[in-house]
Motif scaffolding. Structure first.
Motif, PDB file in Angstrom:
ATOM      1  N   HIS A   1       0.826  -1.202   0.000  1.00 30.36           N
ATOM      2  CA  HIS A   1       0.000   0.000   0.000  1.00 30.36           C
ATOM      3  C   HIS A   1       0.864   1.256   0.000  1.00 30.36           C
ATOM      4  CE1 HIS A   1      -4.085  -1.778   1.435  1.00 30.36           C
ATOM      5  NE2 HIS A   1      -3.552  -2.427   0.410  1.00 30.36           N
ATOM      6  N   GLY A   2       0.422   2.222  -0.772  1.00 32.93           N
ATOM      7  CA  GLY A   2       1.186   3.444  -0.973  1.00 32.93           C
ATOM      8  C   GLY A   2       1.822   3.487  -2.350  1.00 32.93           C
ATOM      9  N   THR A   3       2.010   2.302  -2.968  1.00 34.49           N
ATOM     10  CA  THR A   3       2.559   2.252  -4.324  1.00 34.49           C
ATOM     11  C   THR A   3       1.525   2.808  -5.293  1.00 34.49           C
ATOM     12  OG1 THR A   3       3.802   0.262  -3.746  1.00 34.49           O
ATOM     13  CG2 THR A   3       3.563   0.773  -6.085  1.00 34.49           C
ATOM     14  N   ARG A   4       1.933   3.721  -6.135  1.00 37.52           N
ATOM     15  CA  ARG A   4       0.996   4.355  -7.061  1.00 37.52           C
ATOM     16  C   ARG A   4       0.972   3.633  -8.406  1.00 37.52           C
ATOM     17  NH1 ARG A   4       2.713  10.579  -6.642  1.00 37.52           N
ATOM     18  NH2 ARG A   4       4.737   9.583  -6.951  1.00 37.52           N
TER      19      ARG A   4
ATOM     20  N   ARG B   1      13.264  -3.334  -1.670  1.00 41.09           N
ATOM     21  CA  ARG B   1      13.170  -1.877  -1.567  1.00 41.09           C
ATOM     22  C   ARG B   1      13.882  -1.232  -2.748  1.00 41.09           C
ATOM     23  NH1 ARG B   1      16.096   2.538   0.673  1.00 41.09           N
ATOM     24  NH2 ARG B   1      14.726   4.132   1.598  1.00 41.09           N
ATOM     25  N   VAL B   2      13.151  -0.364  -3.454  1.00 38.98           N
ATOM     26  CA  VAL B   2      13.716   0.420  -4.552  1.00 38.98           C
ATOM     27  C   VAL B   2      13.938   1.828  -4.010  1.00 38.98           C
ATOM     28  CG1 VAL B   2      13.421   1.209  -6.921  1.00 38.98           C
ATOM     29  CG2 VAL B   2      12.406  -0.967  -6.197  1.00 38.98           C
ATOM     30  N   PRO B   3      15.177   2.194  -3.662  1.00 36.17           N
ATOM     31  CA  PRO B   3      15.411   3.517  -3.062  1.00 36.17           C
ATOM     32  C   PRO B   3      15.022   4.645  -4.005  1.00 36.17           C
ATOM     33  CG  PRO B   3      17.342   2.083  -2.846  1.00 36.17           C
ATOM     34  CD  PRO B   3      16.409   1.423  -3.814  1.00 36.17           C
ATOM     35  N   ALA B   4      14.762   5.803  -3.447  1.00 42.00           N
ATOM     36  CA  ALA B   4      14.438   6.975  -4.258  1.00 42.00           C
ATOM     37  C   ALA B   4      15.574   7.256  -5.231  1.00 42.00           C
ATOM     38  CB  ALA B   4      14.195   8.180  -3.356  1.00 42.00           C
ATOM     39  N   GLY B   5      15.234   7.385  -6.507  1.00 40.25           N
ATOM     40  CA  GLY B   5      16.225   7.664  -7.531  1.00 40.25           C
ATOM     41  C   GLY B   5      16.887   6.438  -8.114  1.00 40.25           C
ATOM     42  N   ALA B   6      16.618   5.246  -7.562  1.00 31.75           N
ATOM     43  CA  ALA B   6      17.232   4.032  -8.110  1.00 31.75           C
ATOM     44  C   ALA B   6      16.653   3.709  -9.481  1.00 31.75           C
ATOM     45  CB  ALA B   6      17.029   2.856  -7.163  1.00 31.75           C
ATOM     46  N   ALA B   7      15.368   4.003  -9.674  1.00 31.94           N
ATOM     47  CA  ALA B   7      14.737   3.890 -10.994  1.00 31.94           C
ATOM     48  C   ALA B   7      14.372   5.318 -11.403  1.00 31.94           C
ATOM     49  CB  ALA B   7      13.531   2.963 -10.931  1.00 31.94           C
ATOM     50  N   TYR B   8      13.096   5.558 -11.675  1.00 32.82           N
ATOM     51  CA  TYR B   8      12.643   6.918 -11.960  1.00 32.82           C
ATOM     52  C   TYR B   8      11.653   7.342 -10.877  1.00 32.82           C
ATOM     53  CZ  TYR B   8      14.792   5.890 -16.436  1.00 32.82           C
ATOM     54  OH  TYR B   8      15.690   5.531 -17.412  1.00 32.82           O
ATOM     55  N   ASN B   9      11.928   6.926  -9.660  1.00 32.35           N
ATOM     56  CA  ASN B   9      11.046   7.202  -8.531  1.00 32.35           C
ATOM     57  C   ASN B   9      11.645   8.276  -7.634  1.00 32.35           C
ATOM     58  OD1 ASN B   9      13.007   5.071  -8.130  1.00 32.35           O
ATOM     59  ND2 ASN B   9      12.197   4.853  -6.065  1.00 32.35           N
ATOM     60  N   LYS B  10      10.780   9.166  -7.144  1.00 31.22           N
ATOM     61  CA  LYS B  10      11.218  10.232  -6.253  1.00 31.22           C
ATOM     62  C   LYS B  10      11.143   9.826  -4.787  1.00 31.22           C
ATOM     63  CE  LYS B  10       9.890  13.933  -9.435  1.00 31.22           C
ATOM     64  NZ  LYS B  10       9.079  15.165  -9.610  1.00 31.22           N
ATOM     65  N   ARG B  11      10.588   8.662  -4.521  1.00 30.52           N
ATOM     66  CA  ARG B  11      10.494   8.161  -3.158  1.00 30.52           C
ATOM     67  C   ARG B  11      10.648   6.646  -3.209  1.00 30.52           C
ATOM     68  NH1 ARG B  11       4.183   7.851  -1.401  1.00 30.52           N
ATOM     69  NH2 ARG B  11       3.443   6.728  -3.239  1.00 30.52           N
ATOM     70  N   PRO B  12      10.932   6.001  -2.083  1.00 32.20           N
ATOM     71  CA  PRO B  12      11.128   4.546  -2.107  1.00 32.20           C
ATOM     72  C   PRO B  12       9.873   3.801  -2.561  1.00 32.20           C
ATOM     73  CG  PRO B  12      12.000   5.484  -0.084  1.00 32.20           C
ATOM     74  CD  PRO B  12      11.226   6.577  -0.760  1.00 32.20           C
ATOM     75  N   VAL B  13      10.085   2.709  -3.277  1.00 28.26           N
ATOM     76  CA  VAL B  13       9.007   1.827  -3.728  1.00 28.26           C
ATOM     77  C   VAL B  13       9.321   0.428  -3.210  1.00 28.26           C
ATOM     78  CG1 VAL B  13       7.843   0.812  -5.726  1.00 28.26           C
ATOM     79  CG2 VAL B  13       8.547   3.215  -5.779  1.00 28.26           C
TER      80      VAL B  13
ATOM     81  N   ILE C   1       0.587  -6.364 -17.989  1.00 23.98           N
ATOM     82  CA  ILE C   1       1.726  -5.663 -17.405  1.00 23.98           C
ATOM     83  C   ILE C   1       1.290  -4.223 -17.226  1.00 23.98           C
ATOM     84  CG2 ILE C   1       4.078  -4.857 -17.782  1.00 23.98           C
ATOM     85  CD1 ILE C   1       4.602  -7.374 -19.391  1.00 23.98           C
ATOM     86  N   ILE C   2       1.297  -3.737 -15.986  1.00 21.28           N
ATOM     87  CA  ILE C   2       0.802  -2.396 -15.712  1.00 21.28           C
ATOM     88  C   ILE C   2       1.951  -1.488 -15.297  1.00 21.28           C
ATOM     89  CG2 ILE C   2      -1.408  -3.372 -14.990  1.00 21.28           C
ATOM     90  CD1 ILE C   2      -0.684  -2.625 -12.115  1.00 21.28           C
ATOM     91  N   CYS C   3       1.733  -0.190 -15.443  1.00 16.79           N
ATOM     92  CA  CYS C   3       2.747   0.811 -15.115  1.00 16.79           C
ATOM     93  C   CYS C   3       2.576   1.233 -13.659  1.00 16.79           C
ATOM     94  CB  CYS C   3       2.604   2.028 -16.023  1.00 16.79           C
ATOM     95  SG  CYS C   3       2.736   1.649 -17.790  1.00 16.79           S
ATOM     96  N   ILE C   4       3.642   1.073 -12.878  1.00 19.25           N
ATOM     97  CA  ILE C   4       3.592   1.479 -11.481  1.00 19.25           C
ATOM     98  C   ILE C   4       4.663   2.539 -11.232  1.00 19.25           C
ATOM     99  CG2 ILE C   4       2.729  -0.781 -10.782  1.00 19.25           C
ATOM    100  CD1 ILE C   4       5.485  -1.379  -9.613  1.00 19.25           C
ATOM    101  N   GLU C   5       4.680   3.029 -10.033  1.00 16.74           N
ATOM    102  CA  GLU C   5       5.566   4.126  -9.647  1.00 16.74           C
ATOM    103  C   GLU C   5       7.024   3.824  -9.985  1.00 16.74           C
ATOM    104  OE1 GLU C   5       5.952   6.969  -5.672  1.00 16.74           O
ATOM    105  OE2 GLU C   5       4.708   5.174  -5.676  1.00 16.74           O
ATOM    106  N   GLY C   6       7.730   4.854 -10.434  1.00 12.71           N
ATOM    107  CA  GLY C   6       9.135   4.696 -10.766  1.00 12.71           C
ATOM    108  C   GLY C   6       9.385   4.212 -12.172  1.00 12.71           C
ATOM    109  N   GLY C   7       8.316   4.087 -12.983  1.00 15.26           N
ATOM    110  CA  GLY C   7       8.480   3.576 -14.336  1.00 15.26           C
ATOM    111  C   GLY C   7       8.604   2.075 -14.403  1.00 15.26           C
TER     112      GLY C   7
END
Length: 258
Positions: free
Chosen positions: A35-38, A90-102, A159-165
């Motif tokens: 929860h919280g993942t966009r 954990r995908v840290p902020a900036g590890a992909a195209y995310n501004k916050r952890p995913v 296959i759906i698009c989620i936060e961070g690309g």
């Protein structure tokens, strides 16, 4: 909603008269989005827990598809659990195209460009998220000892698009009585060995584009009010627009131009 506990039972074995108890973790090894993942929808980015059946979600290959069913579970992980295969990624902020952890559940399918495997002609291959741990600064960790997870279901494999690309894979529900699963996946789902080889190839080349899409990460909501042709004021010419003043021109609302 019901609770799913990673340590479901204690397995006891006897060797030379000595009893040994081993913890057997099973249920946390599953997919779903914390929860919280966009998730990208026709209305823009929406937290996965806010989705309801019928909501259109952006897919990689089939445009917008409605969610058919939503399942929410509560995951409980022992505080001393350290095995990567039983921990979210954990995908840290900036590890992909995310501004916050995913956060990704260990068995959540993630689409990776399959061009790195010569034997896979398909555009995308599906690997378990746990195989990404250790690559691109991704790592196994716990968001909390208890956290909710949502799983989405569609009419077909998507296959759906989620936060961070990132691109998450959700198989269709193909149940035909007595728990038998029917049909085949619409995408190649790799086993642990093949998936690890694919991830290693992508990580060695440092090709983040094989894993995440910057375009989908910056996607915006689709305007619900259509853009209609409008005629400029009589006798006035729009700056930078060649042509006759009375020729119809396409005007955009000011709030869309930001």
């Amino acid at each position: 909603m019901f609770e799913v506990v990673s340590v479901s039972a204690d397995e006891m074995s006897f060797e030379k008269g000595v009893a040994t108890t081993t913890r057997k973790a099973v249920s946390v090894r599953r997919g779903g989005l914390v929860h919280g993942t966009r998730v990208l929808t026709s209305g823009g980015w929406v937290p996965v827990e806010a989705l309801t059946p019928g909501d259109p979600v952006r897919t990689a290959d089939n445009g917008f598809q409605p969610v058919r069913r939503v399942s929410q579970d509560l995951i409980s992980v022992p505080a001393d659990e350290t095995r990567p295969e039983f921990l979210p990624v954990r995908v840290p902020a900036g590890a992909a195209y995310n501004k916050r952890p995913v956060w990704l559940m260990p068995e959540q399918g993630i689409a990776v460009a399959a061009s790195w495997l010569d034997a896979r002609p398909a555009d995308s291959a599906i690997v378990a998220a746990r195989l990404l741990s250790g690559s691109f600064a991704f790592g196994s960790a716990m968001p909390a000892t208890r956290f909710p997870v949502t799983t989405l279901f569609f009419d077909q494999d998507e296959i759906i698009c989620i936060e961070g690309g990132l691109k998450a894979y959700f198989p269709a529900c193909r149940i035909a009585g007595r728990g038998r699963v029917t049909g085949q996946s619409g995408y190649p789902v790799l086993d642990a060995e093949s998936g690890a080889a694919l991830v290693a190839s992508v990580a060695a080349a440092r090709d983040l584009s094989a894993l995440a899409c910057p375009v989908s990460a910056r996607a915006v909501a689709i305007p619900r009010v259509p853009v209609v042709p409008a005629r400029p004021v009589r006798g006035e010419r729009r700056p930078g627009r060649p042509g006759r003043p009375r020729q119809p021109a396409l005007l955009l609302r000011a709030d869309w131009q930001n």
